[in-house]
Write a protein that holds these residues in place. Structure first.
Motif, PDB file in Angstrom:
ATOM      1  N   GLY A  24      -3.607  -8.627 -10.679  1.00  0.00           N
ATOM      2  CA  GLY A  24      -4.565  -9.599 -10.907  1.00  0.00           C
ATOM      3  C   GLY A  24      -4.610 -10.498  -9.763  1.00  0.00           C
ATOM      4  N   SER A  25      -3.722 -10.568  -8.757  1.00  0.00           N
ATOM      5  CA  SER A  25      -3.610 -11.466  -7.652  1.00  0.00           C
ATOM      6  C   SER A  25      -4.329 -11.028  -6.389  1.00  0.00           C
ATOM      7  N   ALA A  26      -4.619  -9.634  -6.387  1.00  0.00           N
ATOM      8  CA  ALA A  26      -5.195  -9.256  -4.910  1.00  0.00           C
ATOM      9  C   ALA A  26      -5.963  -8.123  -5.071  1.00  0.00           C
ATOM     10  N   ASP A  27      -7.294  -7.978  -4.609  1.00  0.00           N
ATOM     11  CA  ASP A  27      -8.052  -6.964  -4.498  1.00  0.00           C
ATOM     12  C   ASP A  27      -7.941  -6.098  -3.161  1.00  0.00           C
ATOM     13  N   GLY A  28      -7.554  -6.601  -2.062  1.00  0.00           N
ATOM     14  CA  GLY A  28      -7.670  -5.932  -0.601  1.00  0.00           C
ATOM     15  C   GLY A  28      -6.592  -6.700   0.325  1.00  0.00           C
ATOM     16  N   LEU A  29      -6.510  -6.230   1.220  1.00  0.00           N
ATOM     17  CA  LEU A  29      -5.827  -7.009   2.114  1.00  0.00           C
ATOM     18  C   LEU A  29      -6.186  -8.290   2.514  1.00  0.00           C
ATOM     19  N   ALA A  30      -7.368  -8.620   2.489  1.00  0.00           N
ATOM     20  CA  ALA A  30      -7.886  -9.841   2.856  1.00  0.00           C
ATOM     21  C   ALA A  30      -7.270 -11.016   1.807  1.00  0.00           C
ATOM     22  N   ASP A  31      -6.976 -10.689   0.734  1.00  0.00           N
ATOM     23  CA  ASP A  31      -6.301 -11.664  -0.065  1.00  0.00           C
ATOM     24  C   ASP A  31      -4.800 -11.990   0.280  1.00  0.00           C
TER      25      ASP A  31
END
Length: 239
Positions: free
Chosen positions: A93-100
């Protein structure tokens, strides 16, 4: 053909999973190359580094290959065809992709190629990583992630591939790299450099040996390729 006796050691990350296979690897490599190779086990990295002055042959990750070259003048011989890669992970729940991953604390292991590669790939993707929090091992990085000490982390792919579903519970796999930059390196002591052609020939012929082929399959290695200089690894460090 004259028989020469060599002492060999291998990266603890690799031998921790299948020590008997690595012992067999050096035994069969000796048979194929006409060398007598004994194995000197190192249970952890401090012991591995402490063995550098006394061993003749080392299977090391890319950064440790530079270390033993700088400290002892070891020469590179060959690399396996399975590249070292990195896995970007986060708490569920804390990251969807590298940008996060931008400007966030990042868990990793210090002085490991997977950590270097992860930071380089983030940089190439235009993502500025935040503070890197170092842990003694990849297992402890994962444990810290699951405890909530960190929300984002890098894992060595070889370690990640050994994990079961329970170990990854609550962990989100964001991206698995396929950078194909470098692999571990077979390094030979300078005083044994005259044996490099013989050792290289043995490494290249291992897939042709019935037992050698089985050993390589167990180690997830298809074969070896000649590797003459560590300069490409050093160039990566300068990026």
């Amino acid at each position: 053909m004259d028989t020469h006796q060599l002492s060999a050691s291998a990266c603890p990350h690799d031998t921790a999973k299948n020590l008997p296979t690595w012992i067999e690897f050096f035994l069969v490599l000796g048979q194929v190359s006409g060398l007598e190779i004994g194995y000197a086990h190192a249970a952890d990295f401090p012991e591995f580094y402490a063995r550098f002055p006394e061993v003749d042959l080392v299977y090391a990750n890319p950064l440790d290959a530079l270390r033993i070259e700088d400290e002892r003048g070891f020469v590179p011989v060959a690399m396996p065809d399975n590249y070292d890669e990195v896995v970007f992970v986060a708490r569920e729940g804390s990251a969807d992709g590298l940008a996060d991953f931008a400007d966030r604390p990042l868990g990793a292991v210090e002085n490991q190629f997977a950590t270097l590669l992860g930071c380089l790939l983030l940089n190439e993707a235009g993502v500025r990583n935040g503070e890197i929090r170092y842990y003694p091992s990849w297992g402890e990085v994962l444990a810290a992630l699951r405890r909530g000490e960190i929300e984002h982390a890098l894992l060595y792919k070889d370690f990640y591939d050994q994990l079961g579903e329970l170990s990854l519970e609550g962990v989100r796999t964001v991206q698995v790299s396929d950078a194909r930059r470098f692999a571990h390196v077979v390094m030979l002591a300078p005083e044994r450099a005259g044996l490099r052609p013989q050792l290289l020939e043995g490494l290249l012929r291992l897939p042709e040996h019935p037992l050698g082929r089985l050993i390589l399959a167990d180690l997830r290695i298809g074969g070896f390729v000649p590797f003459d200089s560590t300069e490409p690894i050093r160039a990566l460090l300068r990026c």
